[in-house]
Motif scaffolding. Structure first.
Motif, short mmCIF file in Angstrom:
data_model
loop_
_atom_site.label_atom_id
_atom_site.label_comp_id
_atom_site.label_asym_id
_atom_site.label_seq_id
_atom_site.Cartn_x
_atom_site.Cartn_y
_atom_site.Cartn_z
N LEU A 573 0.81 -1.22 0.00
CA LEU A 573 0.00 0.00 0.00
C LEU A 573 0.85 1.27 0.00
O LEU A 573 0.30 2.36 -0.21
CB LEU A 573 -0.92 0.03 1.23
CG LEU A 573 -1.98 -1.07 1.31
CD1 LEU A 573 -2.87 -0.84 2.53
CD2 LEU A 573 -2.82 -1.10 0.04
N TYR A 574 2.11 1.14 0.26
CA TYR A 574 2.92 2.34 0.36
C TYR A 574 2.93 3.14 -0.94
O TYR A 574 2.83 4.38 -0.89
CB TYR A 574 4.35 1.97 0.76
CG TYR A 574 5.24 3.19 0.87
CD1 TYR A 574 5.15 4.01 1.99
CD2 TYR A 574 6.15 3.51 -0.14
CE1 TYR A 574 5.96 5.14 2.09
CE2 TYR A 574 6.95 4.63 -0.03
CZ TYR A 574 6.86 5.44 1.10
OH TYR A 574 7.65 6.56 1.19
N PRO A 575 3.04 2.49 -2.17
CA PRO A 575 3.01 3.31 -3.39
C PRO A 575 1.71 4.09 -3.52
O PRO A 575 1.72 5.25 -4.00
CB PRO A 575 3.16 2.28 -4.50
CG PRO A 575 3.88 1.15 -3.86
CD PRO A 575 3.35 1.08 -2.48
N MET A 576 0.56 3.49 -3.13
CA MET A 576 -0.71 4.20 -3.23
C MET A 576 -0.74 5.42 -2.28
O MET A 576 -1.12 6.52 -2.69
CB MET A 576 -1.87 3.27 -2.86
CG MET A 576 -2.03 2.09 -3.80
SD MET A 576 -3.46 1.08 -3.33
CE MET A 576 -3.29 -0.25 -4.50
N ILE A 577 -0.30 5.20 -1.02
CA ILE A 577 -0.29 6.30 -0.06
C ILE A 577 0.67 7.38 -0.51
O ILE A 577 0.38 8.58 -0.43
CB ILE A 577 0.08 5.79 1.35
CG1 ILE A 577 -0.98 4.82 1.89
CG2 ILE A 577 0.27 6.94 2.32
CD1 ILE A 577 -2.34 5.45 2.09
N ALA A 578 1.84 6.96 -0.99
CA ALA A 578 2.83 7.93 -1.43
C ALA A 578 2.33 8.72 -2.65
O ALA A 578 2.66 9.89 -2.82
CB ALA A 578 4.14 7.24 -1.77
N THR A 579 1.50 8.05 -3.53
CA THR A 579 0.97 8.73 -4.70
C THR A 579 -0.13 9.71 -4.31
O THR A 579 -0.22 10.81 -4.87
CB THR A 579 0.44 7.69 -5.70
OG1 THR A 579 1.51 6.80 -6.06
CG2 THR A 579 -0.08 8.36 -6.96
N LEU A 580 -1.00 9.32 -3.39
CA LEU A 580 -2.12 10.19 -3.01
C LEU A 580 -1.69 11.36 -2.11
O LEU A 580 -2.37 12.37 -2.06
CB LEU A 580 -3.18 9.37 -2.26
CG LEU A 580 -3.94 8.34 -3.10
CD1 LEU A 580 -4.87 7.52 -2.22
CD2 LEU A 580 -4.72 9.03 -4.22
N ALA A 581 -0.58 11.21 -1.43
CA ALA A 581 -0.17 12.24 -0.48
C ALA A 581 0.10 13.59 -1.13
O ALA A 581 -0.35 14.62 -0.62
CB ALA A 581 1.06 11.77 0.29
N PHE A 651 -5.66 2.16 5.00
CA PHE A 651 -6.43 1.33 4.08
C PHE A 651 -7.83 1.91 3.87
O PHE A 651 -8.36 1.91 2.75
CB PHE A 651 -6.53 -0.10 4.61
CG PHE A 651 -7.05 -1.10 3.60
CD1 PHE A 651 -6.17 -1.78 2.77
CD2 PHE A 651 -8.42 -1.32 3.46
CE1 PHE A 651 -6.67 -2.69 1.84
CE2 PHE A 651 -8.90 -2.22 2.53
CZ PHE A 651 -8.02 -2.91 1.72
N GLU A 652 -8.44 2.42 4.96
CA GLU A 652 -9.76 3.05 4.82
C GLU A 652 -9.70 4.27 3.91
O GLU A 652 -10.63 4.53 3.13
CB GLU A 652 -10.27 3.46 6.21
CG GLU A 652 -10.72 2.30 7.08
CD GLU A 652 -11.19 2.77 8.44
OE1 GLU A 652 -11.02 3.98 8.74
OE2 GLU A 652 -11.69 1.95 9.22
N PHE A 653 -8.61 5.00 3.99
CA PHE A 653 -8.47 6.17 3.13
C PHE A 653 -8.42 5.75 1.65
O PHE A 653 -9.09 6.33 0.78
CB PHE A 653 -7.20 6.92 3.53
CG PHE A 653 -6.86 8.06 2.61
CD1 PHE A 653 -7.64 9.22 2.58
CD2 PHE A 653 -5.76 7.98 1.76
CE1 PHE A 653 -7.32 10.26 1.72
CE2 PHE A 653 -5.45 9.03 0.90
CZ PHE A 653 -6.23 10.17 0.88
N ARG A 690 -10.76 -5.96 -1.38
CA ARG A 690 -10.62 -6.14 0.07
C ARG A 690 -11.18 -4.90 0.80
O ARG A 690 -10.93 -3.78 0.40
CB ARG A 690 -9.15 -6.34 0.44
CG ARG A 690 -8.89 -6.64 1.91
CD ARG A 690 -9.37 -8.00 2.31
NE ARG A 690 -8.56 -9.07 1.66
CZ ARG A 690 -8.79 -10.35 1.83
NH1 ARG A 690 -9.81 -10.75 2.59
NH2 ARG A 690 -8.04 -11.25 1.22
N THR A 691 -11.92 -5.14 1.92
CA THR A 691 -12.52 -4.03 2.68
C THR A 691 -11.73 -3.78 3.96
O THR A 691 -10.98 -4.64 4.44
CB THR A 691 -13.98 -4.34 3.05
OG1 THR A 691 -13.99 -5.47 3.93
CG2 THR A 691 -14.80 -4.65 1.79
N SER A 692 -11.92 -2.58 4.53
CA SER A 692 -11.22 -2.22 5.77
C SER A 692 -11.70 -3.06 6.95
O SER A 692 -10.93 -3.35 7.88
CB SER A 692 -11.43 -0.72 6.10
OG SER A 692 -12.83 -0.44 6.22
#
Length: 700
Positions: A573-581, A651-653, A690-692
């Motif tokens: 999930l880190y690439p997704m978080i890093a992209t959205l940040a 993950f919820e975000f 997948r759900t939170s």
């Protein structure tokens, strides 16, 4: 009244007499008026009147009856009686007149005699007047002479001392007794009263008497000074007993501050020699009076036990101080008020003595005298204690010396006050012992720094820290048993921890710099928690415990960050978080940008979803494995749970953003059925299903 009655009766008789040829009509009329008036007068008189009763009583005594004949004779008889009475009275007055003439003749003779005597007295007074004046003057002079004689006797009795009193006061051969002090008090009173004479016209007499009394007082104080010196020499210093005469002499000498201080100096010097000899005897057991009695072992017998050796020397010093104080209680020093008053009086004659009479305290002077008496003992004690401490290499034992010295410091402060010379030396010994303790600890830290380059393989507390904590525990128990005041306990022990703990913790921090997370924080937390466990249970280290807790929280935060990063990277999930940040926080901007980003394309989402599915089954075990060297397992669980919670929030975000993107696409196409459906069947969610909620269940 009898006469009036009689007359009235005669008149009645005459009125009723029908044979009176002189009556005429006018005369009858007038007589009738007079008769009516008299009748009215008689009738108006009250028979209760005293005079009426007396007249009737007199009339009754004559035994007369109310007949015309009696009434006619009654007037004549009454007049006759009156005439007879008047005649008797005239005879008696004649006799009185004759006697009065005789008295007058006698008075005339007396007057002539008195005139003659008066002339003689006048002549005698004229002749004796000079003699009387001279006699009066002589009597006045005699009275003045008597008064002057009485004043002279009173003056001599008050201001002049006899030869016997002078001999008692100044002769060195005579002993000091009550008569000396009584004479001294009298001479001091004469000296004081001479100041009154200086205010009179005859100042020369006052000056002469004051000079003479001053010489007598100086001689008396010199005699008293040498007598006290001799008495001090005769005292049994082994068994000190001070007599009442010496106490009284010291009180008197207080009015001569220089002599007073010299006596105390002499006494202190003599006591120093005796006490230091007694101390050496207690050390070596060579007491001449002991006669080889081995019941009491010498102090040096326990020199192999340094702590007991020093404790025995301090205990002997304390016992000697108590005995010395009790013995000196008999001195005048306990009567501080009298000494202070005497010194204030003496300052007028000896302003150069340097004694501050305003702050003189007999109790402090007594405590100071005890300290001066023990000065030589203190010097020997300090040398021996410093030698013992200097030869020590054990930091715990050295610190026990510090506490032992502080214990006796507090004890001696209660006994001798806070300004004793003994306390000054004990404070110096305390500092010396603590400096030695600091030196030993610095050497230990240097040895640790040179010998220990890395942490143990399991990242537990290193051996040097465990040893330091064991020593610290002993130091804490020793400090806890000391008499340190509660308000200053924490501050005082902070100084100990700065030497016995902080340098070792600094070494641990230096060692931890060779490691990366999570080993860096794990090692430091293990060290800090071991330290915290050692300090727990003591109230005087609470501030240190709080600071350790703050450091532990800081390192715990580092571990949470590490675990959170572990979850993000290993789950994909880190690439997704890093992209959205970096994207805008506005929801429409994020949704529009997601469709254009490669990471959010369906193929990439399916790969990411598969990575998450592969990671989740063993995620918690793998995360806890990162903290396997953390000694506190409860903390491992808490740190991992906190990091998992933050991962779930991330993950919820992402889940929310994917759902918003699909919702936006459905609305744009106008697919109302699709848009109104409650099921998440959007394309992006199909690729990342997948759900939170599932994540939370798997990571719980």
């Amino acid at each position: 009244m009898v006469e009036n009655t009689r007359i009235a009766s005669d008149q009645d008789y005459e009125i009723n007499d029908p044979y009176d040829d002189r009556t005429t009509a006018t005369h009858l009329q007038q007589r009738s008026k007079v008769l009516s008036g008299k009748i009215a007068n008689v009738l108006s008189v009250s028979y209760a009147d005293g005079e009426i009763r007396d007249a009737l009583r007199a009339l009754e005594s004559t035994n007369v009856y109310n007949t015309p004949d009696v009434r006619r004779r009654l007037h004549l008889e009454v007049q006759k009686e009156v005439i007879n009475c008047n005649g008797e009275i005239i005879d008696q007055f004649g006799t009185v007149a004759e006697r009065l003439r005789r008295v007058g003749h006698t008075i005339s003779k007396l007057n002539k005699c008195c005139d003659s005597m008066h002339q003689q007295l006048v002549a005698a007074r004229r002749e004796n007047a000079p003699i009387l004046e001279e006699t009066s003057m002589l009597l006045t002079q005699r009275q003045e002479s008597e008064t002057k004689k009485q004043l002279l006797e009173a003056f001599n009795q008050h201001f002049i001392i006899s030869e016997d009193e002078l001999r008692v006061l100044t002769a060195n051969a005579d002993i000091i007794d009550d008569s000396f002090f009584e004479t001294l008090a009298r001479v001091k009173g004469i000296h004081k009263d001479c100041q009154v004479l200086l205010g009179t016209e005859n100042q020369r007499l006052g000056l002469e008497l004051m000079e003479q009394s001053s010489r007598n007082l100086n001689s008396a104080y010199q005699k008293l000074y040498w007598w006290v010196q001799r008495e001090f020499k005769l005292l049994n210093f082994e068994n000190l007993q001070v007599g009442s005469t010496i106490r009284r002499a010291l009180k008197a000498l207080a009015e001569r501050p220089t002599l007073f201080e010299n006596c105390l100096d002499f006494f202190a010097e003599a006591r120093q020699h005796v006490l230091v000899d007694m101390f050496y005897s207690a050390l070596t057991g060579s007491d001449n009076n002991n006669d080889g009695d081995g019941a009491t072992k010498p102090i040096e017998y326990h020199s192999h036990d340094p702590l007991r050796y020093v404790g025995d020397m301090l205990a002997w010093t304390h016992a000697a101080s108590v005995s010395e104080r009790e013995a000196l209680e008999n001195l005048a020093m306990a009567d501080g008020d009298e000494i202070s008053r005497g010194i204030r009086k003496g300052m007028t004659s000896e302003p150069w003595s340097g004694i501050d009479s305003e702050v003189f305290d007999g109790r402090k002077a007594l405590e100071g005298l005890v300290g001066r008496n023990l000065a030589s003992v203190i010097q020997v004690l300090r040398q021996r204690v410093e030698q013992v401490i200097q030869n020590q290499e054990d930091p715990v034992l050295t610190y026990k010396f510090v506490n032992l010295l502080y214990f006796y410091h507090v004890t001696f402060a209660k006994l001798l006050g806070s300004e004793s010379i003994l306390l000054e030396n004990l404070e110096a010994l305390e500092e010396f012992a603590f400096d030695q303790f600091r030196t030993i600890m610095v050497e230990n830290v240097r040895f640790v720094q040179a010998d220990n380059g890395r942490a143990p393989p399991d990242l537990r507390s290193p051996g040097f820290l465990i040893e330091a904590l064991d020593n610290l525990k002993v130091l804490i128990k020793s400090f806890d048993a000391s008499l340190t005041p509660i308000p200053s306990r924490e501050k005082d022990f902070e100084r100990v921890m700065s030497v016995a703990l902080d340098p070792f913790l600094d070494v641990c921090r230096k060692i931890s710099q060779d490691y990366e997370e999570p080993f860096y924080s794990t090692f430091l937390i293990n060290c800090l928690q071991a330290t915290q466990a050692t300090l727990s249970g003591y109230d005087f280290v609470q501030q240190k415990i709080v600071r350790l807790e703050d450091d532990i929280k800081s390192y715990t935060t580092h571990l949470i960050e590490f675990q959170h990063s572990f979850f993000l990277h290993n789950s994909g999930l880190y690439p997704m978080i890093a992209t959205l940040a970096p994207l805008s926080e506005t929801q429409p901007d994020i949704v529009q940008s997601m469709r254009t980003l490669p990471i959010f394309q369906p193929a990439a989402l399916r790969v990411a979803s598969q990575t998450v599915d592969d990671f989740l089954p063993s995620a918690l075990m793998d995360a806890k494995e990162n903290l396997k060297y953390l000694y506190n397992k409860q903390m491992v669980s808490n740190i991992t749970a906190e990091a998992a919670e933050r991962f779930c929030e991330d993950f919820e975000f992402i889940e929310g953003q994917l759902a918003a993107s699909d919702q936006s696409d459905a609305t744009a196409k106008g697919d109302q059925e699709y848009a109104g459906s409650n099921k998440l069947t959007e394309p992006l969610r199909q690729s990342f299903p997948r759900t939170s909620g599932e994540i939370r269940v798997l990571l719980s």
